[in-house]
Design a protein around this motif. Structure first.
Motif, PDB file in Angstrom:
ATOM      1  N   ILE A   1       0.839  -1.198   0.000  1.00  0.00           N
ATOM      2  CA  ILE A   1       0.000   0.000   0.000  1.00  0.00           C
ATOM      3  C   ILE A   1       0.872   1.246   0.000  1.00  0.00           C
ATOM      4  CG2 ILE A   1      -1.674   1.346   1.343  1.00  0.00           C
ATOM      5  CD1 ILE A   1      -2.925  -1.301   2.192  1.00  0.00           C
ATOM      6  N   LYS A   2       1.951   1.216   0.774  1.00  0.00           N
ATOM      7  CA  LYS A   2       2.859   2.361   0.824  1.00  0.00           C
ATOM      8  C   LYS A   2       3.480   2.603  -0.552  1.00  0.00           C
ATOM      9  CE  LYS A   2       6.646   4.330   3.402  1.00  0.00           C
ATOM     10  NZ  LYS A   2       7.618   4.172   4.459  1.00  0.00           N
ATOM     11  N   THR A   3       3.872   1.553  -1.231  1.00  0.00           N
ATOM     12  CA  THR A   3       4.439   1.662  -2.578  1.00  0.00           C
ATOM     13  C   THR A   3       3.423   2.243  -3.545  1.00  0.00           C
ATOM     14  OG1 THR A   3       5.843  -0.256  -2.140  1.00  0.00           O
ATOM     15  CG2 THR A   3       5.558   0.382  -4.436  1.00  0.00           C
ATOM     16  N   LYS A   4       2.189   1.787  -3.447  1.00  0.00           N
ATOM     17  CA  LYS A   4       1.116   2.286  -4.314  1.00  0.00           C
ATOM     18  C   LYS A   4       0.886   3.778  -4.090  1.00  0.00           C
ATOM     19  CE  LYS A   4      -2.973   0.043  -6.031  1.00  0.00           C
ATOM     20  NZ  LYS A   4      -4.079  -0.846  -5.705  1.00  0.00           N
ATOM     21  N   ASN A   5       0.869   4.193  -2.833  1.00  0.00           N
ATOM     22  CA  ASN A   5       0.678   5.608  -2.513  1.00  0.00           C
ATOM     23  C   ASN A   5       1.851   6.451  -2.991  1.00  0.00           C
ATOM     24  OD1 ASN A   5      -1.831   5.225  -1.374  1.00  0.00           O
ATOM     25  ND2 ASN A   5      -1.033   5.035   0.705  1.00  0.00           N
ATOM     26  N   THR A   6       3.058   5.920  -2.885  1.00  0.00           N
ATOM     27  CA  THR A   6       4.251   6.629  -3.349  1.00  0.00           C
ATOM     28  C   THR A   6       4.200   6.801  -4.861  1.00  0.00           C
ATOM     29  OG1 THR A   6       5.539   5.729  -1.514  1.00  0.00           O
ATOM     30  CG2 THR A   6       6.775   6.591  -3.394  1.00  0.00           C
ATOM     31  N   ILE A   7       3.839   5.761  -5.563  1.00  0.00           N
ATOM     32  CA  ILE A   7       3.716   5.836  -7.027  1.00  0.00           C
ATOM     33  C   ILE A   7       2.655   6.856  -7.404  1.00  0.00           C
ATOM     34  CG2 ILE A   7       2.992   4.565  -9.089  1.00  0.00           C
ATOM     35  CD1 ILE A   7       4.332   2.068  -7.784  1.00  0.00           C
ATOM     36  N   ARG A   8       1.531   6.833  -6.723  1.00  0.00           N
ATOM     37  CA  ARG A   8       0.441   7.780  -6.986  1.00  0.00           C
ATOM     38  C   ARG A   8       0.901   9.218  -6.741  1.00  0.00           C
ATOM     39  NH1 ARG A   8      -4.272   5.563  -4.117  1.00  0.00           N
ATOM     40  NH2 ARG A   8      -4.358   4.153  -5.872  1.00  0.00           N
ATOM     41  N   LYS A   9       1.652   9.417  -5.657  1.00  0.00           N
ATOM     42  CA  LYS A   9       2.161  10.751  -5.310  1.00  0.00           C
ATOM     43  C   LYS A   9       3.090  11.271  -6.414  1.00  0.00           C
ATOM     44  CE  LYS A   9       5.314  12.920  -2.074  1.00  0.00           C
ATOM     45  NZ  LYS A   9       6.233  12.672  -0.971  1.00  0.00           N
ATOM     46  N   TYR A  10       4.042  10.442  -6.843  1.00  0.00           N
ATOM     47  CA  TYR A  10       4.994  10.881  -7.869  1.00  0.00           C
ATOM     48  C   TYR A  10       4.330  11.047  -9.232  1.00  0.00           C
ATOM     49  CZ  TYR A  10       8.802  10.507  -4.602  1.00  0.00           C
ATOM     50  OH  TYR A  10       9.627  10.709  -3.525  1.00  0.00           O
ATOM     51  N   PHE A  11       3.332  10.235  -9.509  1.00  0.00           N
ATOM     52  CA  PHE A  11       2.600  10.396 -10.765  1.00  0.00           C
ATOM     53  C   PHE A  11       1.844  11.723 -10.768  1.00  0.00           C
ATOM     54  CE2 PHE A  11      -1.080   9.600 -13.576  1.00  0.00           C
ATOM     55  CZ  PHE A  11      -0.374   9.409 -14.758  1.00  0.00           C
ATOM     56  N   LYS A  12       1.275  12.082  -9.631  1.00  0.00           N
ATOM     57  CA  LYS A  12       0.569  13.365  -9.521  1.00  0.00           C
ATOM     58  C   LYS A  12       1.533  14.538  -9.715  1.00  0.00           C
ATOM     59  CE  LYS A  12      -3.353  14.927  -6.954  1.00  0.00           C
ATOM     60  NZ  LYS A  12      -4.209  14.722  -5.805  1.00  0.00           N
ATOM     61  N   ILE A  13       2.722  14.436  -9.149  1.00  0.00           N
ATOM     62  CA  ILE A  13       3.739  15.482  -9.341  1.00  0.00           C
ATOM     63  C   ILE A  13       4.133  15.553 -10.813  1.00  0.00           C
ATOM     64  CG2 ILE A  13       6.134  16.129  -8.838  1.00  0.00           C
ATOM     65  CD1 ILE A  13       5.651  14.917  -5.997  1.00  0.00           C
ATOM     66  N   PHE A  14       4.307  14.401 -11.441  1.00  0.00           N
ATOM     67  CA  PHE A  14       4.637  14.353 -12.860  1.00  0.00           C
ATOM     68  C   PHE A  14       3.540  15.028 -13.691  1.00  0.00           C
ATOM     69  CE2 PHE A  14       4.183  12.044 -16.924  1.00  0.00           C
ATOM     70  CZ  PHE A  14       5.401  12.385 -17.509  1.00  0.00           C
ATOM     71  N   LEU A  15       2.269  14.722 -13.395  1.00  0.00           N
ATOM     72  CA  LEU A  15       1.152  15.353 -14.109  1.00  0.00           C
ATOM     73  C   LEU A  15       1.137  16.859 -13.885  1.00  0.00           C
ATOM     74  CD1 LEU A  15      -1.821  12.876 -13.589  1.00  0.00           C
ATOM     75  CD2 LEU A  15      -0.511  13.292 -15.677  1.00  0.00           C
ATOM     76  N   LYS A  16       1.439  17.284 -12.667  1.00  0.00           N
ATOM     77  CA  LYS A  16       1.470  18.713 -12.354  1.00  0.00           C
ATOM     78  C   LYS A  16       2.545  19.413 -13.182  1.00  0.00           C
ATOM     79  CE  LYS A  16       2.595  20.079  -8.058  1.00  0.00           C
ATOM     80  NZ  LYS A  16       2.452  20.638  -6.679  1.00  0.00           N
ATOM     81  N   ILE A  17       3.695  18.799 -13.303  1.00  0.00           N
ATOM     82  CA  ILE A  17       4.788  19.373 -14.088  1.00  0.00           C
ATOM     83  C   ILE A  17       4.385  19.482 -15.553  1.00  0.00           C
ATOM     84  CG2 ILE A  17       7.116  18.899 -14.975  1.00  0.00           C
ATOM     85  CD1 ILE A  17       7.720  17.740 -12.134  1.00  0.00           C
ATOM     86  N   ILE A  18       3.858  18.413 -16.101  1.00  0.00           N
ATOM     87  CA  ILE A  18       3.432  18.413 -17.510  1.00  0.00           C
ATOM     88  C   ILE A  18       2.337  19.449 -17.730  1.00  0.00           C
ATOM     89  CG2 ILE A  18       2.304  17.033 -19.320  1.00  0.00           C
ATOM     90  CD1 ILE A  18       5.232  16.244 -18.759  1.00  0.00           C
TER      91      ILE A  18
END
Length: 160
Positions: free
Chosen positions: A2-19
């Motif tokens: 679950i922690k890994t899933k949340n971390t991936i989700r967090k970084y994906f959101k940052i990536f989307l924000k940058i794009i």
């Protein structure tokens, strides 16, 4: 797991924000320049995208308590520095813009005092737009709507 899933989700959101910030500010600049000049250059999309990232992440790095005029000055100065660097590297023949005949031109005629003021105005407009998007779409400080302080006094805050 679950922690890994949340971390991936967090970084994906940052990536989307940058794009999103990069594409929005780059695209808005191209549209604005095309409306006023009837042409533009893709290099300006890249430059405006970088300025947009700086503007969006400014309050993430510091806080909303930083004076809005200081934010405008810093981000606007980044924009002007970028224009000078891009100009001195890619516009040596003045095909992208030509300030040589305008008073107040400097740095090999790649920046101009008149357009410096324009960049500061555009930055003053884009900062709250990006802060609002960051707050609403990307949940940055979702409990604290963006606000702006000038000379120690809160002058504006978005509504919840």
């Amino acid at each position: 797991m679950i922690k890994t899933k949340n971390t991936i989700r967090k970084y994906f959101k940052i990536f989307l924000k940058i794009i999103f910030a990069y594409a929005l500010t780059g695209g808005l600049y191209l549209i604005t320049e095309t409306v006023f000049r009837h042409y533009t250059f893709i290099e300006m999309f890249y430059l405006a995208g970088c300025v947009g990232l700086a503007a969006m992440f400014f309050n993430n790095i510091f806080s909303y308590d930083i004076d809005y005029l200081l934010q405008i000055f810093i981000i606007g100065s980044i924009c002007i520095l970028g224009e000078g660097l891009v100009g001195n590297r890619l516009n040596t023949d003045y095909h992208m813009w030509d300030y040589r005949t305008l008073p107040g031109s400097m740095w090999n005629d790649q920046i101009n005092i008149i357009f410096m003021m324009v960049w500061y105005v555009l930055v003053a407009i884009i900062i709250p737009i990006l802060d609002y998007i960051d707050w609403k779409l990307f949940d940055y400080k979702k409990d604290i709507p963006p606000y702006y302080v000038i000379l120690g006094k809160k002058v504006f805050q978005f509504k919840k």
